[in-house]
Structures are given as C-alpha cells and as structure tokens.
Design a protein around this motif. Sequence first.
Motif, PDB file in Angstrom:
ATOM      1  N   GLU A 118       0.921  -1.021   0.266  1.00  0.00           N
ATOM      2  CA  GLU A 118      -0.580  -0.129   0.694  1.00  0.00           C
ATOM      3  C   GLU A 118       0.850   1.662   0.429  1.00  0.00           C
ATOM      4  O   GLU A 118       1.480   1.137   0.546  1.00  0.00           O
ATOM      5  CB  GLU A 118      -0.523  -0.357   1.347  1.00  0.00           C
ATOM      6  CG  GLU A 118      -1.917   0.894   1.210  1.00  0.00           C
ATOM      7  CD  GLU A 118      -2.998   0.990   2.600  1.00  0.00           C
ATOM      8  OE1 GLU A 118      -2.831   2.153   3.709  1.00  0.00           O
ATOM      9  OE2 GLU A 118      -2.726   0.028   2.823  1.00  0.00           O
ATOM     10  N   HIS A 142       0.055   5.728   0.532  1.00  0.00           N
ATOM     11  CA  HIS A 142      -0.081   6.251   0.952  1.00  0.00           C
ATOM     12  C   HIS A 142      -0.732   7.567   0.191  1.00  0.00           C
ATOM     13  O   HIS A 142       0.085   7.807  -0.475  1.00  0.00           O
ATOM     14  CB  HIS A 142       0.256   6.601   2.226  1.00  0.00           C
ATOM     15  CG  HIS A 142      -0.828   7.923   3.086  1.00  0.00           C
ATOM     16  ND1 HIS A 142      -1.535   8.974   2.910  1.00  0.00           N
ATOM     17  CD2 HIS A 142      -2.003   7.646   3.749  1.00  0.00           C
ATOM     18  CE1 HIS A 142      -1.875   9.645   3.977  1.00  0.00           C
ATOM     19  NE2 HIS A 142      -2.332   8.879   4.154  1.00  0.00           N
ATOM     20  N   TRP A 169       4.446   7.605   3.324  1.00  0.00           N
ATOM     21  CA  TRP A 169       4.529   6.437   3.490  1.00  0.00           C
ATOM     22  C   TRP A 169       4.117   5.216   2.489  1.00  0.00           C
ATOM     23  O   TRP A 169       2.938   5.524   1.545  1.00  0.00           O
ATOM     24  CB  TRP A 169       2.980   6.770   5.060  1.00  0.00           C
ATOM     25  CG  TRP A 169       3.552   7.547   5.039  1.00  0.00           C
ATOM     26  CD1 TRP A 169       2.956   8.831   5.127  1.00  0.00           C
ATOM     27  CD2 TRP A 169       4.195   7.629   7.267  1.00  0.00           C
ATOM     28  NE1 TRP A 169       3.093   9.600   6.607  1.00  0.00           N
ATOM     29  CE2 TRP A 169       4.177   9.015   7.295  1.00  0.00           C
ATOM     30  CE3 TRP A 169       5.669   6.606   7.871  1.00  0.00           C
ATOM     31  CZ2 TRP A 169       5.198   9.052   8.523  1.00  0.00           C
ATOM     32  CZ3 TRP A 169       5.936   7.367   8.478  1.00  0.00           C
ATOM     33  CH2 TRP A 169       5.430   8.322   9.187  1.00  0.00           C
ATOM     34  N   LYS A 182       3.084   0.818   2.723  1.00  0.00           N
ATOM     35  CA  LYS A 182       3.008  -0.383   4.227  1.00  0.00           C
ATOM     36  C   LYS A 182       3.687  -1.693   3.078  1.00  0.00           C
ATOM     37  O   LYS A 182       3.596  -1.364   1.215  1.00  0.00           O
ATOM     38  CB  LYS A 182       1.997  -0.585   4.354  1.00  0.00           C
ATOM     39  CG  LYS A 182       0.894   0.417   5.195  1.00  0.00           C
ATOM     40  CD  LYS A 182       0.153  -0.057   5.314  1.00  0.00           C
ATOM     41  CE  LYS A 182      -0.738   1.080   6.791  1.00  0.00           C
ATOM     42  NZ  LYS A 182      -2.463   0.839   7.119  1.00  0.00           N
ATOM     43  N   SER A 224       3.806   1.370   9.237  1.00  0.00           N
ATOM     44  CA  SER A 224       4.194   2.620   7.550  1.00  0.00           C
ATOM     45  C   SER A 224       5.886   2.812   7.999  1.00  0.00           C
ATOM     46  O   SER A 224       6.144   2.716   8.836  1.00  0.00           O
ATOM     47  CB  SER A 224       3.309   3.492   7.942  1.00  0.00           C
ATOM     48  OG  SER A 224       2.208   3.103   7.789  1.00  0.00           O
ATOM     49  N   GLN A 274       9.434   5.553   6.200  1.00  0.00           N
ATOM     50  CA  GLN A 274       9.308   6.361   4.872  1.00  0.00           C
ATOM     51  C   GLN A 274      10.479   5.918   4.554  1.00  0.00           C
ATOM     52  O   GLN A 274      11.098   5.280   3.821  1.00  0.00           O
ATOM     53  CB  GLN A 274       9.629   7.773   6.253  1.00  0.00           C
ATOM     54  CG  GLN A 274       9.182   8.550   6.788  1.00  0.00           C
ATOM     55  CD  GLN A 274       9.587   8.661   8.091  1.00  0.00           C
ATOM     56  OE1 GLN A 274      10.942   9.747   7.826  1.00  0.00           O
ATOM     57  NE2 GLN A 274       8.561   9.455   8.862  1.00  0.00           N
TER      58      GLN A 274
END
Length: 59
Positions: free
Chosen positions: A26, A28, A33, A35, A42, A44
């Motif tokens: 995923e 964001h 962020w 995943k 999460s 960076q």
Amino acid sequence: MKKFNKQFNTTTTSVKIEGDWYKVSEIHDTRFWIKVKGLAGSFQRGHIKKFTNKVEQLL
C-alpha cells in the motif's frame, strides 16, 4: 521528508529493509508512507535501502 516517486507501485515494487526484501502492499495518498507485506507499520523513504521493480527479485 522525501516522497516516494512514481517508480514505486503496488504491483511490482519490492523494497529492501534491514537486509530483507518485502513487497509493497500500500502507498499512502500523500506518498510519504508505504506499507509492506510481512511487516507491521508504515515506512518512510529513509527506511528503504534499495528498491526494484524486477519480477525476478520478488521472493
């Protein structure tokens, strides 16, 4: 904080975090962020050591 650029996607991108490769599950909406499958939380851009979009790299 750096953003994840358009090279990162959920279909083929794998990332190396702490010596192991994980598939991105995923991203964001703000692209700050991501995943990954197999780890909670999460991450960076600074957590990512390497990334690849090659299918052979997917374990």
